[in-house]
Design an enzyme around this catalytic site. Structure first.
Site, mmCIF file in Angstrom:
data_model
loop_
_atom_site.group_PDB
_atom_site.id
_atom_site.type_symbol
_atom_site.label_atom_id
_atom_site.label_comp_id
_atom_site.label_asym_id
_atom_site.label_seq_id
_atom_site.Cartn_x
_atom_site.Cartn_y
_atom_site.Cartn_z
ATOM 1 C CB SER A 194 -0.974 -0.038 1.181
ATOM 2 O OG SER A 194 -1.986 0.934 1.031
ATOM 3 C CD GLU A 318 -5.110 -3.873 -4.326
ATOM 4 O OE1 GLU A 318 -5.355 -3.454 -3.179
ATOM 5 O OE2 GLU A 318 -4.050 -4.444 -4.635
ATOM 6 C CG HIS A 411 -5.629 -2.266 -0.080
ATOM 7 N ND1 HIS A 411 -4.675 -2.122 -1.061
ATOM 8 C CD2 HIS A 411 -5.205 -1.507 0.977
ATOM 9 C CE1 HIS A 411 -3.730 -1.305 -0.616
ATOM 10 N NE2 HIS A 411 -4.019 -0.932 0.603
#
Length: 512
Positions: A194, A318, A411
């Site tokens: 991330s 995601e 995610h």
């Protein structure tokens, strides 16, 4: 005390601890505390100490909202501006030759996160790969990722890109000192997820990071989570106004504001930016023309990025995490159409056509996730592949619970595979409805690839290189497979979309 837990580096002696078959040194300073006159300044060298320094406990997390500090049930990691520390984990058994080193950079939108989170412990990687694992803290939020240089004075200068500079300082510390822990300074792999993935893709475009690592892994990077200089200048000005200051009182306000006051102003600034310019984020490395000379994607396209082997990829869904947990992406029709209207109205029709069912929620969420993570990661993969070995992946595996709840391979879920979490409490929770054996299998595959890449400079032979002709992509699933140019229609629809790069911000209303 055992001699094996005592390591001496040029700054002084560090007393670590033994954890079963591993040795750990925690809370090791890699730069001076960035407090007082060093607030909002580039990291400075550590002041050497005498005697043994206790290195058995994690250092304080960077100042942030309390939700980022949770490390267990009713347990939070302390936070402080004095946060520039790292942790080293190594096998206790001696090695005949120096070990490969993996340096992890945590995520959290450049506003949240701590290396003390058990997920980031690294024990599974160290045991399985016989490697050295390092995790680093760095400054977050306004203290790390806003550029206040416009308010500098001769008496009180401010520096830009503080969080990025912290990461470079940490990597320089590892390069200088990791041999004392049994690591090979010429065999360092950086990896992050991330915002940590963005840190990886940005470090490859940062001249000061040259030579500090041999290869890189970017997991769910948001490569465009960088800020144009003009945007950064405007957001710093708005931030100072939110502190209740003006240009002539900005220095005093920035020096005297408490972390809580800075945090409240940051939250208000983030909210306004999301409302006015969906797809932009206040906090990220700044393209200042100096420390970060150009947008990272441009550095990859021109070949200026460091030409090290790169693994880069994203997760299949995601975007599903964000509307429920961190509502900061353009994942609904209103934000998506506002974003295209501000950036490239001609792109909207072709992009949304690649998401059947749009504007329904599922399609909109996937579009927002692809915009932020997948599309720019593909841009980097195809550009970097012209200059250095590049390997692309997509993480598709999701246990039944995540599919039933609508998260799917969302995610950050790949972190459970990377860090071997299938049989931990977290792994048992996400597989309570089944899928634990499959998660073990996928985790085994991911770890074998990550560790072979870190040790040998390339993944296993089952993973072909990425190039613009074949676009070979490993799909981590049960079973794992290789696909060629997956999601081709989406890739072609996004081609040429530049977002807000180089565009002026819309006129802001009154700061509230």
């Amino acid at each position: 005390m055992a001699a094996e837990t005592l390591v001496t580096v040029p700054d002084g002696a560090l007393r670590g601890t033994r954890i079963g078959d591993l040795l750990a040194w925690r809370g090791v300073p890699y730069a001076a505390p960035p407090v007082g006159p060093l607030r909002l300044r580039a990291p400075q060298p550590v002041q050497p100490w005498t005697g043994e320094r206790d290195a058995t406990r994690f250092g304080a997390a960077a100042s942030q909202h309390p939700r980022g500090l949770t490390i267990g049930f009713r347990k939070q990691q302390p936070a402080s501006e004095d946060c520039l520390t790292l942790n080293v984990l190594a096998p206790a058994a001696p090695a005949a030759t120096p070990r490969a080193v993996l340096v992890f950079i945590h995520g959290g939108a450049y506003t949240l996160g701590t290396t003390a989170m058990p997920l980031y412990g690294g024990e599974s990687l160290v045991r399985r790969g016989d490697v050295i694992y390092v995790s680093i803290n760095y400054r977050l939020g306004s203290l790390g990722y806003l550029d206040f240089t416009q308010f500098s004075t001769a008496e009180r200068p401010f520096d830009s890109n503080l969080g990025l500079r912290d990461q470079v300082a940490a990597l320089a510390w590892v390069r200088r000192n990791i041999a004392a822990f049994g690591g090979d300074p010429d065999n360092i792999t950086i990896f992050g997820e991330s915002a940590g993935g963005n840190a990886v893709t940005t470090l490859l475009a940062t001249p000061a990071a040259a030579g500090l690592f041999a290869r890189a892994i970017a997991q769910s990077s948001a490569p465009n989570l960088v800020v144009d200089a003009d945007h950064a200048t405007e957001w710093a000005r708005r931030f100072v106004e939110l502190l209740g200051a003006e240009r002539d009182s900005a220095v005093a306000a920035l020096e005297s504001a408490t972390p809580a006051e800075l945090g409240r102003a940051a939250q208000r600034l983030s909210g306004r930016i999301l409302h006015q310019t969906p797809g932009l984020h206040a906090f990220g490395p700044v393209i200042d023309g100096d420390y970060l000379p150009t947008a990272p994607i441009e550095a990859y396209e021109t070949g200026a990025a460091h030409r090290v082997p790169l693994i880069i990829g994203t997760n299949a869904r995601e975007g599903t995490l964000f509307p429920r947990v961190l509502d900061a992406l353009p994942t609904n029709q209103l934000r998506i159409e506002q974003m295209f209207g501000l950036t490239d109205p001609t792109a909207q029709e072709r992009v949304v056509a690649a998401y059947p069912g749009y504007p329904e929620a599922r399609a909109a969420v996937d579009l927002g996730g692809d915009l932020t993570f997948w599309h720019p990661s593909i841009e980097i993969a195809q550009a970097h592949a012209r200059h250095a070995p590049t390997y692309s992946y997509r993480f598709d595996y999701a246990p039944p619970l995540l599919r039933w709840t609508g998260f799917h391979a969302t995610h950050a879920f790949e972190l459970l595979a990377v860090f071997g979490q299938a049989d931990t409490a977290l792994g048992r929770v996400v597989t309570v409805a089944g899928g634990r054996r499959a998660l073990r299998t996928v985790s085994d595959t991911v770890q074998r690839q990550w560790l072979h890449f870190a040790q040998e400079g390339e993944p296993l032979p089952s993973w072909p290189r990425y190039d613009e002709r074949d676009r070979a992509t490993v799909i981590f699933d049960d079973p794992t497979r290789v696909e060629y140019d997956p999601w081709r229609e989406r890739r072609l629809a996004w081609a040429g979309y530049r977002g807000y790069r180089g565009l002026a911000l819309p006129q802001a209303g009154a700061v509230t």
